[in-house]
Design an enzyme around this catalytic site. Structure first.
Site, PDB file in Angstrom:
ATOM      1  N   GLY A 147       0.700  -1.264  -0.049  1.00 51.17           N
ATOM      2  CA  GLY A 147       0.256   0.113  -0.022  1.00 51.17           C
ATOM      3  C   GLY A 147       0.932   1.158  -0.032  1.00 51.17           C
ATOM      4  O   GLY A 147       2.095   1.076   0.064  1.00 51.17           O
ATOM      5  N   ALA A 148       0.065   2.407  -0.074  1.00 49.98           N
ATOM      6  CA  ALA A 148       0.918   3.752   0.221  1.00 49.98           C
ATOM      7  C   ALA A 148       0.580   4.351   1.018  1.00 49.98           C
ATOM      8  O   ALA A 148      -0.714   4.546   1.299  1.00 49.98           O
ATOM      9  CB  ALA A 148       0.677   4.498  -1.399  1.00 49.98           C
ATOM     10  N   GLU A 186       0.707   7.951   3.779  1.00 47.57           N
ATOM     11  CA  GLU A 186       1.042   9.347   3.776  1.00 47.57           C
ATOM     12  C   GLU A 186       2.601   9.435   3.642  1.00 47.57           C
ATOM     13  O   GLU A 186       2.977  10.497   3.022  1.00 47.57           O
ATOM     14  CB  GLU A 186       0.331   9.982   4.742  1.00 47.57           C
ATOM     15  N   PHE A 187       3.391   8.792   4.379  1.00 43.53           N
ATOM     16  CA  PHE A 187       4.666   9.290   4.677  1.00 43.53           C
ATOM     17  C   PHE A 187       5.700   8.184   3.687  1.00 43.53           C
ATOM     18  O   PHE A 187       6.928   8.486   3.749  1.00 43.53           O
ATOM     19  CB  PHE A 187       5.045   8.714   5.976  1.00 43.53           C
ATOM     20  N   GLY A 188       5.204   7.220   3.043  1.00 47.50           N
ATOM     21  CA  GLY A 188       6.111   6.248   2.117  1.00 47.50           C
ATOM     22  C   GLY A 188       5.198   5.071   2.179  1.00 47.50           C
ATOM     23  O   GLY A 188       4.230   4.953   2.172  1.00 47.50           O
ATOM     24  N   LYS A 207       5.762   0.166   7.638  1.00 51.17           N
ATOM     25  CA  LYS A 207       5.564   1.260   7.413  1.00 51.17           C
ATOM     26  C   LYS A 207       6.722   2.228   7.117  1.00 51.17           C
ATOM     27  O   LYS A 207       7.441   2.012   8.198  1.00 51.17           O
ATOM     28  CB  LYS A 207       4.630   2.069   8.018  1.00 51.17           C
ATOM     29  N   ASP A 267     -11.714   8.938  13.698  1.00 53.26           N
ATOM     30  CA  ASP A 267     -11.706   8.740  12.340  1.00 53.26           C
ATOM     31  C   ASP A 267     -12.017   7.181  12.071  1.00 53.26           C
ATOM     32  O   ASP A 267     -11.614   6.354  11.209  1.00 53.26           O
ATOM     33  CB  ASP A 267     -10.166   9.188  11.674  1.00 53.26           C
TER      34      ASP A 267
END
Ligand code: AMP
Length: 886
Positions: free
Chosen positions: A530-531, A533-535, A555, A648
């Protein structure tokens, strides 16, 4: 060159010119008017060169059948591409495997020919995993008019790369999409790996990703333009941490290139503990201005620091005490009865008290100054000063002297938990209060105890136990055991309260408080999943020594981050690390000591819940779905018990493992919302995922466990509708308005009544009326134990439910056949229904299976879905006696 026509020779090799009159070489076939065409063109044997996935780019033109004069005949507008893998040139034509049917995006007509327009199509297909040495490609024409202009066969590879002084060879990617091939780099000449061998990962796209570790120049060399150059004469490099060669410090020299240290000039010295960049030094000169002050049989000696310290800060003083023997018989060492305060040798202050001398006696004191290199400087003449004194009469000794001379209080002993420690000062512990995300609580009862330099477990001290203040949600403190550390934080084991990492001044401390540091060598990165937000988010095995190997998600924080980004990234770990529950994603640890920085969590094979449900639309039993919901509720119950508000909660932030266990993930308050593509800015400036958020949280940021319960209701709806988007394509503004006006989401198709009731309860406007997570878990458990309670289904025709407090129930709102078909995900048939004359819901309600087939619904599954819905529609029409308002 590879193309060759097969024996039938129907495909013709034709030299042509393109629209710019440049010559092109083509293979053409155009048997559009003849029946039963089957014309093959195949390539020569193509070597894979070790590639496991190859790409084939075709350029061709195709004739538009409609534009052919004299009717379409048997004309086709596609052709087929095949391959056959083999280790040698032997071609078995019967073994060809189809890759794909190739159609043209643009076909050409007579007009184009006249205008000399070449409608060239480009199509790319990939092929893999390939395991043999080579393969053949073949093109099968079944009666089209084709000109094959080019066939380009290629594979992607990660190119040779030098990064961080490590060389990575050109590497062929793995065969599967998203697979990563780990490559260990070779340190360039005169460099060595820092901590561990450098590694990179080659992706299927031929890109290098996730660099780990690096090389550094070995001592005596420095990095210049990506290689290691030797240090020049007069320069040295010792530590791996310092990057460039440094000039030798004062009084030292490097006579040869490649020095790892400089040697001292004559008369100058260095000790092992001196840092390499420190100058060479020499012993000090003698003490100056020595004076004495006699008090009965004690002498107080005082002096000034030497003129020359030798370039060092570690000057110490030694005292030699000698008694002058009567009648000029010389000197005698003072012996063990004389006391020196604080001591005789190694004095760092420039004074000493000498006590218990004999009365009326002459003494001679030699004061010597030494420093760290005095021992090495054997031939250096010692520098003394001499002081001669005569004592007076004997007096009583003064124990107080001990204290005043040393400036220290008298040692005392206390006993803590059976261990005895000497302590120097009683330590008043500051008043204790709890900190939570909601702020500080009330102060505890005052308490005071004495500390030891070690952590001690002090059983039964009354200081802990967080409770929630019903008004402000702020915790106060009462009765638990405490672990007390000297000058460090007080912990409250046994109190499960979430601690906001923000309360730590140093965010790094928070991370290491809650997350275990993992050595990167225990991790292998195998694929990208997956992608973030930080890498990239990757997966692979974690092999901790002495532990079973497990799969983990990794991650990564991509290179070039700011300190703030690093903090935000690790923030999530500081939160996750505080939780321990089967329905909360488990943190295995963090990698912060090497780069890239990583967060390691348990691996969830089925990824995020929303995607998982969409992929498996209609595949689960109601009990399975309720089981997932129960898991999420249980995780949320744990979080709310900990005093943590998620903010969230949404299906995209739930992960699913191979056993269908759902776990709550994505932690980190504002940061999470910044990342969430669903989060939109509100008029008050905050970023909020509107569709999932309770009205009071949208209106005035009142985020509580009760607002999490609202979101949970939305997650229930997402689950029961297999990943449908809440409120579909309504705009955020419309959603806010509709919810404000008391409209609620309708029950999803096939949703048991009991579950829809629970959702509606979660969406009570008054937040105190919403169920608590423990009540939700309890109810779901009941439903699971009693599956017949889930039998009663909700009619999908009752939509936009108005809450009962408004006095109106069940506004029915499917106005059109299109809306109805969309709601059961059969929207694709709308046109067929219209064409078949079924343009109103009244006519639809009369339809039979036969009618369905007639309008063109041919798939049995779809027929069943639509017929079930029509039957429900009939029941509903009879119930409400209103056929119009459906
Ligand atoms: P995130 O940055 O946490 O939203 O992660 C990005 C994506 O990576 C998610 O949507 C998941 O598809 C995947 N992912 C993250 N964590 C895990 C995990 N522990 N197991 C499996 N997939 C994960």
């Amino acid at each position: 060159d590879y193309i060759s026509s097969k024996s039938t020779l129907i495909w013709e090799e034709i030299g042509e010119v393109d629209e710019n009159y440049a010559p092109i070489h083509t293979y053409q076939v155009c048997r559009v008017m003849e029946q039963n065409q089957n014309n093959w063109l195949h390539t020569n044997w193509i070597l894979t060169e070790g590639a496991q996935r190859v790409f084939i780019e075709l350029k061709f033109t195709l004739r538009d059948c409609n534009s052919l004069p004299g009717g379409v005949g048997t004309c086709k507008e596609t052709f087929n591409m095949y391959y056959y893998e083999t280790n040698d040139r032997a071609l078995k034509e019967s073994r060809y495997i189809k890759i794909d049917t190739i159609a043209a995006d643009e076909s050409f007509t007579e007009l184009d020919l006249g205008d000399r327009v070449m409608k060239l199509n480009t199509e790319v297909r990939d092929l893999g995993p390939l395991t043999r040495k080579g393969f053949y490609l073949a093109f099968q024409d079944l009666g089209a008019c084709i000109a094959l202009v080019s066939v380009r066969v290629f594979y992607k590879r990660c190119p040779f790369l030098v990064k961080s002084l490590a060389e990575f060879p050109g590497t062929i990617p793995g065969s599967e999409a998203s697979q990563l091939v780990e490559v260990v780099g070779r340190c360039v000449n005169n460099s060595l790996p820092l901590y561990e061998p450098p590694r990179m990962h080659c992706s299927t796209e031929g890109e290098w990703l996730v660099p780990i570790g690096k090389c550094v120049c070995q001592p005596g060399f420095e990095e210049i333009n990506g290689s290691c150059q030797v240090c020049k004469v007069g320069f040295y490099r010792s530590l791996l941490e310092s990057l460039a060669c440094s000039k030798c410090p004062p009084h030292s020299v490097a006579r040869q290139t490649g020095a790892t240290a400089c040697s001292c000039e004559d008369g100058f010295y260095k000790i092992e503990s001196d840092p390499p960049n420190m100058a060479c030094t020499r012993p000090p000169s003698g003490p100056r201005n020595a004076i004495s002050n006699v008090n009965e049989t004690s002498v107080f000696l005082e002096w000034s620091i030497p003129m020359e310290t030798g370039g060092r800060k570690d000057v110490r003083y030694n005292i030699l005490c000698r008694r002058v023997l009567p009648d000029g018989r010389g000197l005698e060492e003072c012996g063990p009865n004389v006391r020196f305060l604080p001591r005789r040798v190694g004095l760092s202050n420039t004074s000493v008290m000498v006590a218990d001398l004999q009365s009326h006696t002459n003494y001679s004191f030699l004061l010597e100054a030494v420093n760290g290199v005095s021992e090495l400087a054997k031939d250096h003449t010692k520098q003394y000063v001499t002081l001669n004194v005569t004592t007076n009469q004997a007096g009583t000794s003064h124990p107080d002297l001990l204290q005043s001379a040393a400036g220290l209080p008298t040692p005392t002993a206390i006993t803590v938990n059976h261990y005895t420690h000497f302590v120097t000062t009683p330590f008043h512990f500051p008043d204790v209060r709890a900190r939570t995300s909601a702020g500080y609580g009330a102060f505890s009862r005052r308490f005071e105890f004495q500390t030891s330099p070690y952590c001690e477990y002090i059983g039964g001290t009354q200081i802990g136990g967080a409770t929630h203040d019903p008004l402000g949600g702020i915790a106060s403190v009462s009765s638990i055991d405490a672990r007390v550390c000297f000058f460090s934080a007080v912990k409250f084991p046994g109190v499960r309260t979430y601690i906001d990492p923000l309360t730590y001044e140093d965010p790094n401390q928070a991370v290491h408080e809650f997350a275990q540091e993992i050595d990167v060598s225990f991790i292998s990165i195998e694929r990208i999943i997956g992608a973030g937000e930080f890498g990239e988010v990757c997966s692979g095995p974690l092999r901790l020594p002495g532990k079973r190997e497990i799969q983990v998600a990794i991650k990564t924080l991509k290179a070039g981050y700011t300190e703030q980004q690093r903090r935000d990234f690790l923030w999530e770990a500081s939160i996750m690390g505080q939780f321990n529950h089967p329905n909360i994603i488990r943190l295995e640890g963090v990698v912060t000591k090497s780069k890239p920085v990583m967060i390691i969590t348990e691996y969830m094979e089925n990824g995020s819940l929303d995607t998982f449900l969409k992929k498996n639309d209609g595949q689960f039993t109601v009990i399975q779905l309720v089981g997932m919901l129960r898991g999420i509720a249980s995780g949320m119950r744990y979080l709310s018990d900990m005093g943590y508000v998620h903010r969230d909660l949404a299906a995209r932030n739930i992960l699913v493992n191979s056993n269908l266990v759902c776990k709550v993930s994505d932690f980190g308050l504002s940061r999470v919302l910044e990342d969430d593509p669903e989060a939109a800015y509100t008029t008050r400036g905050g970023k909020i995922p509107i569709r999932w958020t309770a009205p009071e949280a949208i209106a005035y940021r009142k985020f509580t466990s009760a607002s999490d319960v609202w979101s949970y209701g939305i997650v229930m709806w997402e689950v029961m509708s297999y990943g449908e988007r809440p409120y579909w394509e309504m705009s955020n503004q419309d959603v806010i308005k509709a919810v404000e006006e008391s409209y609620r989401l309708p029950g999803p198709m096939d949703c048991p009544e009991a579950l829809y009731h629970l959702m509606m309860d979660c969406w009570q406007r008054e937040r105190s009326n919403r169920p608590k997570f423990d009540e939700i878990v309890c109810l779901l458990d009941k439903l699971i134990r009693n599956p017949s309670s889930l039998k009663k289904l909700r009619s999908p025709f009752v939509t936009l439910h108005l809450c009962s407090s408004c006095g109106v129930e069940n506004i029915v709102s499917y106005q059109t056949v299109g809306e109805w078909l969309d709601s059961i995900k059969m929207g694709r048939y709308t046109e067929l229904f219209m064409e078949g004359g079924y343009s109103s819901l009244e006519t639809v309600a009369q339809m039979t299976s036969e009618d369905l087939r007639r309008v063109g619904v041919n798939l049995a599954g779809h027929q069943k879905k639509i017929i079930t819905s029509i039957q429900e529609m009939r029941v509903h029409m009879n119930n409400t006696n209103s056929a119009v308002n459906i």
